[in-house]
Scaffold this motif. Structure first.
Motif, short mmCIF file in Angstrom:
data_model
loop_
_atom_site.label_atom_id
_atom_site.label_comp_id
_atom_site.label_asym_id
_atom_site.label_seq_id
_atom_site.Cartn_x
_atom_site.Cartn_y
_atom_site.Cartn_z
N SER A 185 41.78 26.95 28.57
CA SER A 185 41.79 25.65 29.23
C SER A 185 42.29 24.60 28.25
CB SER A 185 40.38 25.30 29.71
OG SER A 185 40.35 24.03 30.31
N GLY A 186 42.93 23.56 28.77
CA GLY A 186 43.44 22.50 27.91
C GLY A 186 44.83 22.81 27.42
N THR A 187 45.17 22.31 26.23
CA THR A 187 46.52 22.47 25.71
C THR A 187 46.79 23.92 25.32
OG1 THR A 187 46.49 20.19 24.88
CG2 THR A 187 48.20 21.64 24.02
N GLN A 188 47.67 24.56 26.07
CA GLN A 188 48.04 25.95 25.80
C GLN A 188 49.28 26.05 24.92
OE1 GLN A 188 46.88 29.61 27.23
NE2 GLN A 188 47.55 29.19 25.15
N MET A 189 50.23 25.10 25.11
CA MET A 189 51.44 25.08 24.29
C MET A 189 51.77 23.64 23.92
SD MET A 189 53.86 27.93 26.14
CE MET A 189 54.87 28.19 24.68
N ALA A 190 52.45 23.48 22.81
CA ALA A 190 52.73 22.16 22.26
C ALA A 190 53.81 21.42 23.05
CB ALA A 190 53.17 22.29 20.79
N ALA A 191 53.79 20.10 22.90
CA ALA A 191 54.92 19.29 23.36
C ALA A 191 56.07 19.46 22.37
CB ALA A 191 54.51 17.83 23.46
N SER A 192 57.28 19.13 22.82
CA SER A 192 58.45 19.37 21.96
C SER A 192 59.55 18.38 22.25
CB SER A 192 58.98 20.79 22.19
OG SER A 192 60.21 21.00 21.54
N ASP A 193 60.30 18.06 21.20
CA ASP A 193 61.57 17.33 21.34
C ASP A 193 62.63 18.10 20.57
OD1 ASP A 193 61.38 14.47 22.63
OD2 ASP A 193 59.54 14.74 21.50
N GLY A 194 63.82 18.16 21.13
CA GLY A 194 64.98 18.67 20.42
C GLY A 194 65.90 17.50 20.08
N LEU A 195 66.31 17.39 18.84
CA LEU A 195 67.14 16.27 18.40
C LEU A 195 68.42 16.77 17.75
CD1 LEU A 195 64.49 14.00 16.58
CD2 LEU A 195 65.12 13.98 19.00
N THR A 196 69.48 16.00 17.90
CA THR A 196 70.70 16.19 17.12
C THR A 196 70.87 14.97 16.22
OG1 THR A 196 71.85 17.54 18.77
CG2 THR A 196 73.21 16.40 17.17
#
Length: 413
Positions: A185-196
């Motif tokens: 329960s709760g956060t199972q996977m992280a948030a993400s950003d892809g940057l160039t």
């Protein structure tokens, strides 16, 4: 006629397709869904497939007898990786990436297994339709690896054309022992950003570096400094990942180029951590450019943004109970938060519905136990995105089918 799931998996594994190019895979999935009696729409969000199975009870349609709607999702795209598993069914496929470069293609993340398990789960639910009622919406999603496929399907209007979900379910094969389910329960996977990040220098002859502003040196300094975000700016008890996965600069050994490009993958557990890491990345990139004497500001562009995959507490408790009934309590574990990221949660977020997303193991339990005993899990057990990653076909298929169908049955009437 029973679908040969092993043959389906091997076929998909041997014919992987890059993100938003999954026409063959989509066609195969759509054909199976039609054969199982579902209404099917293709070309959703470029190459996505939606199937719908309406199974109303005799009281369906009354205010006192609302029928549940369950969305189940599997992703189908592959990666630009050259397979090195040595399997007889290993991929030798090639594809053309967005830059126009021909690259090897492999199902290095197990999406072929996801589609196979989905088709098997739908087949089982169709066979058991006398025991449940409601509406099952099947999503075969493109371009998860770009973090763009879920958004593309939603932007194509699936919430307007299909019944809105009461719950969204998904699963992912991972290097746990086959037969083990990981859910929390709760956060199972992280948030993400892809940057160039584009660093601008001043090109020139390799013999006259003093007349240039070398973007390769600038890039090297930037890469090293970025590593201090995780090691020196994030609480050691917190979570944060900064990965530079790609560097491109120069064409010849005696020419100093005019620019260098970096591609970054950032991971964090929540919005506060995201804001901190993004601010640190921008500060470091601009500071290193200034320290190098760059005459032009660096450019930072966002490739994708993915929210954290957060499992709803009540729905997760129900799904966990169903999985425990199917596999036994000892086989259903809390795997902790994964720092990988997913775009599945866009479906639940846009629909205002709870999400349950879990992992299922694909590693030979004996090999896993031996590697764990020798403290060699990281060395001997290939992870997702590795050229050596390929789940054990059995019982991984059967576990994936049972997990998804059991969880769906929990929410269907």
């Amino acid at each position: 006629m029973t679908i040969d799931l092993e043959a389906l998996y091997i076929d998909l594994h041997q014919h992987p397709e890059l993100s938003f190019q999954e026409t063959r895979t989509a066609g195969i999935a759509a054909a199976h869904l039609r054969d199982l009696g579902l209404e099917v729409e293709e070309g959703v969000g470029v190459t996505g497939v939606v199937g719908i199975l309406r199974n109303p009870s005799t009281g369906s349609g009354t205010a006192d007898d609302p029928q549940p709607v369950v969305w189940v999702r599997a992703d189908m795209d592959a990666l630009p990786v050259e397979e090195q598993t040595g399997h007889a069914y290993a991929s030798t496929a090639k594809g053309v990436d967005p830059s126009g470069t021909t690259v090897p293609v492999m199902h290095a993340c197990g999406h072929d297994m996801h589609v196979t398990a989905m088709i098997g789960a739908v087949e089982r639910l169709v066979a058991e339709r006398a025991d449940w009622s409601g509406t099952l919406v099947v999503l075969i999603q493109p371009a998860e690896e770009y973090g763009a496929g879920a958004r593309a399907m939603l932007d194509d209007g699936i919430l307007d054309r299909y019944p809105k979900p009461d719950v969204v379910l998904g699963q992912h094969v991972t290097p746990l022992p086959a037969g083990i389910i990981g859910v929390r329960s709760g956060t199972q996977m992280a948030a993400s950003d892809g940057l160039t990040v584009t660093l601008h220098g001043r090109g020139g002859h390799g013999s006259r570096p003093h007349s240039t502003i070398d973007p390769i040196v600038m890039a090297a300094a930037t890469v090293m400094r970025l590593q201090t975000i995780a090691s020196r700016e994030i609480d050691p008890q917190g979570v944060g990942v900064v990965t530079v996965g790609s560097i491109h600069a120069g064409l010849k050994n005696n020419i100093i180029p005019a620019e260098a490009k970096l591609e970054l993958s950032l991971r964090y557990p929540n919005e506060a951590a995201r804001e901190k890491v993004l601010a640190s990345v921008e500060r470091i990139v601009r500071a290193e450019a200034m320290a190098s004497g760059a005459e032009r500001e660096p450019e930072i562009h966002t490739l994708h943004t993915l929210p954290a995959t957060i499992n709803d507490e009540e729905a997760t408790a129900r799904a966990t109970a169903a999985l425990q009934r199917a596999f036994g309590e000892a086989s259903v574990i809390d795997p902790g938060m994964f720092t990988g990221s997913e775009d599945v949660s866009w479906f639940a977020r846009d629909a205002g519905a709870p999400l349950v997303f879990w992992f299922w193991g694909g590693v030979d339990p004996v090999k896993f136990a031996e590697a764990a005993a020798a403290d060699r899990l990281d060395k001997d057990i290939p992870t997702n995105h590795s050229p050596f990653f390929a789940p054990e076909i059995h019982p991984t298929i059967e576990v994936g089918v049972t997990a998804l169908s059991s969880a769906a049955r929990e929410f269907l009437g």
